[in-house]
Scaffold this motif. Sequence first.
Motif, short mmCIF file in Angstrom:
data_model
loop_
_atom_site.label_atom_id
_atom_site.label_comp_id
_atom_site.label_asym_id
_atom_site.label_seq_id
_atom_site.Cartn_x
_atom_site.Cartn_y
_atom_site.Cartn_z
N GLU A 219 0.90 -1.33 -0.04
CA GLU A 219 -0.06 -0.08 -0.06
C GLU A 219 0.81 1.17 -0.13
O GLU A 219 0.72 2.11 0.71
CB GLU A 219 -1.11 -0.06 1.22
CG GLU A 219 -2.02 -1.39 1.18
CD GLU A 219 -2.95 -1.03 2.24
OE1 GLU A 219 -2.99 -0.26 3.04
OE2 GLU A 219 -3.73 -2.38 2.28
N GLU B 255 0.54 4.03 -1.59
CA GLU B 255 -0.20 5.08 -2.10
C GLU B 255 -0.52 5.63 -0.69
O GLU B 255 -0.99 7.20 -0.88
CB GLU B 255 -1.41 4.93 -2.79
CG GLU B 255 -2.47 4.20 -2.12
CD GLU B 255 -2.35 2.62 -2.17
OE1 GLU B 255 -3.25 1.76 -1.51
OE2 GLU B 255 -1.42 2.02 -2.46
N GLN C 232 1.68 10.14 -6.47
CA GLN C 232 1.36 8.73 -6.97
C GLN C 232 1.62 8.69 -8.30
O GLN C 232 2.09 7.49 -8.74
CB GLN C 232 -0.26 8.29 -6.74
CG GLN C 232 -0.87 8.20 -5.37
CD GLN C 232 -2.24 7.77 -5.19
OE1 GLN C 232 -2.44 6.57 -5.81
NE2 GLN C 232 -3.21 8.50 -4.45
N THR D 140 -1.97 -2.89 -3.58
CA THR D 140 -2.48 -1.47 -3.54
C THR D 140 -3.94 -1.33 -3.45
O THR D 140 -4.60 -2.29 -4.18
CB THR D 140 -1.88 -0.71 -4.72
OG1 THR D 140 -2.69 0.66 -4.70
CG2 THR D 140 -2.40 -1.22 -5.97
N SER E 174 -5.05 1.63 -4.87
CA SER E 174 -5.05 2.85 -5.86
C SER E 174 -5.18 2.35 -7.30
O SER E 174 -4.16 1.63 -7.91
CB SER E 174 -3.85 3.56 -5.50
OG SER E 174 -3.60 4.70 -6.66
N VAL F 68 -1.87 3.48 -9.05
CA VAL F 68 -0.83 2.73 -8.85
C VAL F 68 -1.01 1.18 -9.68
O VAL F 68 -0.02 0.90 -10.21
CB VAL F 68 -0.41 2.26 -7.39
CG1 VAL F 68 0.55 1.29 -7.27
CG2 VAL F 68 -0.16 3.55 -6.51
#
Length: 258
Positions: A175, A177, A185, A207, A209, A212
Amino acid sequence: MAGNEAGGTWTAPLPVRRVERSPYAALPDDQWPLTIPAVGQVMREGLDLGAATILVGENGMGKSTLIEAVAMAYGLSQEGGSTGARHSTRETESALHQDLRLVRGAGASRWGYFLRAETMHGLFSYLEDHPSGSGADPSGRRSEPDFHRLSHGESFIGMLQTRRFDGEGFFVMDEPEAGLSFSAQLSLVASLAEAVAEPGRQVLVATHSPIVASLPGARILQLDETGIHETAWEDLDVVDHYRRYLDGPERYLRHLFG
Protein backbone atom coordinates in the motif's frame (compact mmCIF):
# COMPACT_ATOMS: atom_id res chain seq x y z
CA MET A 1 16.78 -15.74 -19.65
CA ALA A 2 13.44 -15.42 -17.93
CA GLY A 3 10.57 -15.87 -20.32
CA ASN A 4 7.38 -14.27 -18.98
CA GLU A 5 8.44 -10.95 -17.47
CA ALA A 6 5.91 -8.15 -17.82
CA GLY A 7 6.93 -5.31 -20.07
CA GLY A 8 9.39 -7.07 -22.37
CA THR A 9 12.18 -9.60 -22.71
CA TRP A 10 15.07 -9.14 -20.29
CA THR A 11 18.74 -9.97 -20.41
CA ALA A 12 18.91 -10.66 -16.66
CA PRO A 13 16.85 -13.17 -14.66
CA LEU A 14 14.21 -12.13 -12.16
CA PRO A 15 14.99 -12.52 -8.45
CA VAL A 16 11.69 -14.39 -7.87
CA ARG A 17 10.08 -16.28 -10.73
CA ARG A 18 7.49 -18.17 -8.73
CA VAL A 19 5.98 -18.49 -5.25
CA GLU A 20 4.80 -21.95 -4.18
CA ARG A 21 4.16 -24.18 -1.21
CA SER A 22 7.25 -25.59 0.46
CA PRO A 23 7.44 -29.38 0.69
CA TYR A 24 8.04 -28.82 4.41
CA ALA A 25 4.91 -26.69 4.92
CA ALA A 26 3.31 -27.22 8.31
CA LEU A 27 0.25 -24.94 8.41
CA PRO A 28 -2.99 -26.94 8.04
CA ASP A 29 -5.37 -25.95 5.25
CA ASP A 30 -8.18 -25.20 7.72
CA GLN A 31 -6.09 -22.71 9.70
CA TRP A 32 -5.69 -18.98 9.07
CA PRO A 33 -4.23 -17.59 6.85
CA LEU A 34 -4.74 -20.55 4.52
CA THR A 35 -8.48 -20.09 4.98
CA ILE A 36 -8.20 -16.82 3.00
CA PRO A 37 -9.15 -17.90 -0.55
CA ALA A 38 -6.25 -16.11 -2.26
CA VAL A 39 -3.69 -17.53 0.17
CA GLY A 40 -5.13 -21.02 -0.15
CA GLN A 41 -4.95 -20.74 -3.93
CA VAL A 42 -1.28 -19.79 -3.85
CA MET A 43 -0.56 -22.77 -1.62
CA ARG A 44 -2.41 -25.13 -3.98
CA GLU A 45 -1.41 -23.74 -7.36
CA GLY A 46 1.58 -21.48 -6.82
CA LEU A 47 1.94 -17.97 -8.21
CA ASP A 48 4.14 -16.83 -11.10
CA LEU A 49 5.60 -13.32 -10.81
CA GLY A 50 6.57 -10.98 -13.62
CA ALA A 51 8.92 -8.02 -13.62
CA ALA A 52 6.00 -6.07 -12.15
CA THR A 53 3.10 -7.71 -10.32
CA ILE A 54 0.27 -5.72 -8.71
CA LEU A 55 -2.15 -7.19 -6.13
CA VAL A 56 -5.48 -5.38 -5.87
CA GLY A 57 -8.53 -6.13 -3.73
CA GLU A 58 -10.72 -5.18 -0.79
CA ASN A 59 -9.48 -5.25 2.80
CA GLY A 60 -9.26 -8.77 4.18
CA MET A 61 -8.67 -10.47 0.83
CA GLY A 62 -5.06 -11.41 1.65
CA LYS A 63 -2.98 -8.80 -0.19
CA SER A 64 -0.85 -7.72 2.75
CA THR A 65 -0.69 -11.27 4.13
CA LEU A 66 0.81 -12.53 0.86
CA ILE A 67 3.06 -9.50 0.35
CA GLU A 68 4.46 -9.82 3.88
CA ALA A 69 5.01 -13.57 3.58
CA VAL A 70 6.79 -13.32 0.23
CA ALA A 71 9.01 -10.49 1.53
CA MET A 72 9.95 -12.48 4.63
CA ALA A 73 10.56 -15.66 2.62
CA TYR A 74 12.98 -13.61 0.53
CA GLY A 75 14.83 -12.56 3.68
CA LEU A 76 13.35 -9.09 4.17
CA SER A 77 12.26 -7.67 7.51
CA GLN A 78 8.52 -7.92 8.16
CA GLU A 79 8.43 -4.23 9.10
CA GLY A 80 10.40 -3.00 6.13
CA GLY A 81 14.03 -2.79 5.20
CA SER A 82 16.65 -4.54 3.14
CA THR A 83 17.71 -8.13 2.71
CA GLY A 84 18.96 -9.41 6.04
CA ALA A 85 17.68 -6.39 8.01
CA ARG A 86 16.69 -7.07 11.62
CA HIS A 87 14.32 -4.15 12.16
CA SER A 88 11.40 -5.43 14.26
CA THR A 89 9.31 -3.86 17.02
CA ARG A 90 6.48 -6.35 17.52
CA GLU A 91 5.96 -9.70 15.85
CA THR A 92 2.40 -9.86 14.51
CA GLU A 93 2.98 -11.61 11.20
CA SER A 94 1.70 -15.08 10.38
CA ALA A 95 3.97 -18.11 9.94
CA LEU A 96 3.05 -18.28 6.24
CA HIS A 97 6.53 -17.24 5.11
CA GLN A 98 7.94 -20.43 6.62
CA ASP A 99 5.65 -22.50 4.39
CA LEU A 100 6.58 -20.76 1.14
CA ARG A 101 9.27 -21.67 -1.36
CA LEU A 102 10.53 -19.00 -3.74
CA VAL A 103 11.78 -20.17 -7.13
CA ARG A 104 14.58 -17.75 -7.93
CA GLY A 105 16.08 -16.87 -11.27
CA ALA A 106 19.46 -18.53 -11.77
CA GLY A 107 22.16 -15.95 -11.11
CA ALA A 108 19.66 -13.23 -10.19
CA SER A 109 20.41 -10.56 -7.62
CA ARG A 110 19.63 -11.46 -4.01
CA TRP A 111 19.28 -7.82 -2.96
CA GLY A 112 15.84 -6.53 -2.05
CA TYR A 113 13.91 -3.94 -0.10
CA PHE A 114 10.49 -3.94 1.55
CA LEU A 115 8.44 -0.79 2.12
CA ARG A 116 5.09 -0.86 3.90
CA ALA A 117 3.12 2.27 4.70
CA GLU A 118 2.04 1.26 8.21
CA THR A 119 5.60 0.82 9.51
CA MET A 120 7.46 3.61 7.69
CA HIS A 121 7.90 5.73 10.85
CA GLY A 122 9.60 2.87 12.68
CA LEU A 123 11.78 2.07 9.68
CA PHE A 124 13.00 5.66 9.46
CA SER A 125 13.86 5.62 13.16
CA TYR A 126 15.78 2.38 12.63
CA LEU A 127 17.72 3.89 9.71
CA GLU A 128 18.48 6.97 11.78
CA ASP A 129 19.93 4.80 14.55
CA HIS A 130 21.86 2.62 12.07
CA PRO A 131 23.28 5.05 9.47
CA SER A 132 25.70 2.57 7.91
CA GLY A 133 25.13 1.00 4.51
CA SER A 134 23.32 2.69 1.64
CA GLY A 135 22.12 5.47 3.91
CA ALA A 136 25.60 6.82 4.65
CA ASP A 137 28.84 7.65 2.92
CA PRO A 138 32.05 5.66 3.70
CA SER A 139 32.77 7.88 6.73
CA GLY A 140 29.45 6.94 8.29
CA ARG A 141 27.94 10.39 7.83
CA ARG A 142 24.35 10.66 6.62
CA SER A 143 24.12 11.01 2.82
CA GLU A 144 20.34 11.14 2.49
CA PRO A 145 17.43 13.28 3.74
CA ASP A 146 16.27 13.29 7.35
CA PHE A 147 13.11 11.36 6.57
CA HIS A 148 11.42 12.32 9.84
CA ARG A 149 11.49 15.97 8.77
CA LEU A 150 9.60 15.21 5.56
CA SER A 151 5.92 14.55 5.03
CA HIS A 152 4.91 10.92 4.61
CA GLY A 153 4.61 11.34 0.87
CA GLU A 154 7.90 13.20 0.52
CA SER A 155 9.73 10.62 2.62
CA PHE A 156 8.35 7.71 0.61
CA ILE A 157 9.34 9.21 -2.74
CA GLY A 158 12.67 10.26 -1.24
CA MET A 159 13.33 6.69 -0.15
CA LEU A 160 12.85 5.46 -3.71
CA GLN A 161 15.53 7.90 -4.83
CA THR A 162 18.21 6.50 -2.50
CA ARG A 163 20.86 3.97 -3.49
CA ARG A 164 18.75 1.20 -1.95
CA PHE A 165 16.70 1.10 -5.14
CA ASP A 166 19.56 1.33 -7.59
CA GLY A 167 20.58 -1.73 -9.55
CA GLU A 168 19.05 -5.18 -9.68
CA GLY A 169 16.87 -6.59 -6.92
CA PHE A 170 13.43 -7.51 -5.61
CA PHE A 171 11.43 -4.52 -4.37
CA VAL A 172 8.24 -5.18 -2.40
CA MET A 173 5.71 -2.51 -1.41
CA ASP A 174 2.55 -2.78 0.68
CA GLU A 175 0.00 0.00 0.00
CA PRO A 176 2.64 2.58 -0.99
CA GLU A 177 -0.08 5.07 -1.96
CA ALA A 178 -0.97 5.77 1.69
CA GLY A 179 -0.27 9.45 2.34
CA LEU A 180 0.53 10.20 -1.29
CA SER A 181 -1.27 12.93 -3.21
CA PHE A 182 -2.47 12.40 -6.77
CA SER A 183 0.71 13.87 -8.24
CA ALA A 184 2.89 11.92 -5.80
CA GLN A 185 1.18 8.69 -6.85
CA LEU A 186 2.00 9.56 -10.45
CA SER A 187 5.63 10.08 -9.40
CA LEU A 188 5.55 6.68 -7.72
CA VAL A 189 4.27 5.04 -10.91
CA ALA A 190 7.03 6.78 -12.87
CA SER A 191 9.65 5.50 -10.39
CA LEU A 192 8.32 1.95 -10.60
CA ALA A 193 8.19 2.08 -14.40
CA GLU A 194 11.78 3.29 -14.47
CA ALA A 195 12.80 0.50 -12.10
CA VAL A 196 11.35 -2.37 -14.12
CA ALA A 197 12.69 -0.92 -17.37
CA GLU A 198 16.11 -2.17 -16.25
CA PRO A 199 17.02 -5.88 -16.51
CA GLY A 200 17.07 -7.78 -13.23
CA ARG A 201 14.80 -5.40 -11.32
CA GLN A 202 11.46 -6.69 -10.06
CA VAL A 203 8.59 -5.12 -8.11
CA LEU A 204 5.70 -6.70 -6.21
CA VAL A 205 3.08 -4.22 -4.98
CA ALA A 206 -0.19 -4.45 -3.04
CA THR A 207 -2.45 -1.44 -3.53
CA HIS A 208 -5.95 0.02 -3.33
CA SER A 209 -5.04 2.75 -5.80
CA PRO A 210 -6.20 2.63 -9.43
CA ILE A 211 -3.32 4.99 -10.19
CA VAL A 212 -0.65 2.66 -8.81
CA ALA A 213 -2.39 -0.29 -10.48
CA SER A 214 -2.00 1.44 -13.85
CA LEU A 215 1.76 0.74 -13.90
CA PRO A 216 2.48 0.03 -17.59
CA GLY A 217 3.23 -3.61 -18.37
CA ALA A 218 2.36 -4.88 -14.89
CA ARG A 219 0.55 -8.15 -14.33
CA ILE A 220 -2.53 -7.20 -12.31
CA LEU A 221 -4.06 -9.75 -9.95
CA GLN A 222 -7.42 -9.05 -8.32
CA LEU A 223 -8.01 -10.81 -5.00
CA ASP A 224 -11.56 -11.48 -3.86
CA GLU A 225 -13.61 -13.96 -1.85
CA THR A 226 -13.12 -16.62 -4.52
CA GLY A 227 -9.33 -16.33 -4.95
CA ILE A 228 -6.94 -14.64 -7.38
CA HIS A 229 -7.88 -13.53 -10.88
CA GLU A 230 -5.64 -11.93 -13.50
CA THR A 231 -7.52 -8.81 -14.55
CA ALA A 232 -7.08 -5.97 -17.02
CA TRP A 233 -6.79 -2.54 -15.42
CA GLU A 234 -10.01 -1.25 -16.94
CA ASP A 235 -11.89 -4.27 -15.56
CA LEU A 236 -10.79 -3.84 -11.94
CA ASP A 237 -13.57 -3.30 -9.40
CA VAL A 238 -11.68 -0.37 -7.86
CA VAL A 239 -11.41 1.37 -11.24
CA ASP A 240 -15.14 0.92 -11.84
CA HIS A 241 -16.02 2.26 -8.39
CA TYR A 242 -13.79 5.32 -8.69
CA ARG A 243 -15.24 6.14 -12.10
CA ARG A 244 -18.80 5.80 -10.85
CA TYR A 245 -18.13 7.82 -7.72
CA LEU A 246 -16.42 10.69 -9.52
CA ASP A 247 -19.21 10.73 -12.09
CA GLY A 248 -21.89 10.97 -9.40
CA PRO A 249 -20.87 10.99 -5.71
CA GLU A 250 -24.49 11.25 -4.60
CA ARG A 251 -25.21 7.73 -5.83
CA TYR A 252 -22.81 6.41 -3.18
CA LEU A 253 -23.36 9.01 -0.47
CA ARG A 254 -27.12 8.50 -0.28
CA HIS A 255 -26.52 4.93 0.88
CA LEU A 256 -24.29 6.23 3.70
CA PHE A 257 -26.64 8.90 5.00
CA GLY A 258 -30.02 7.43 4.14
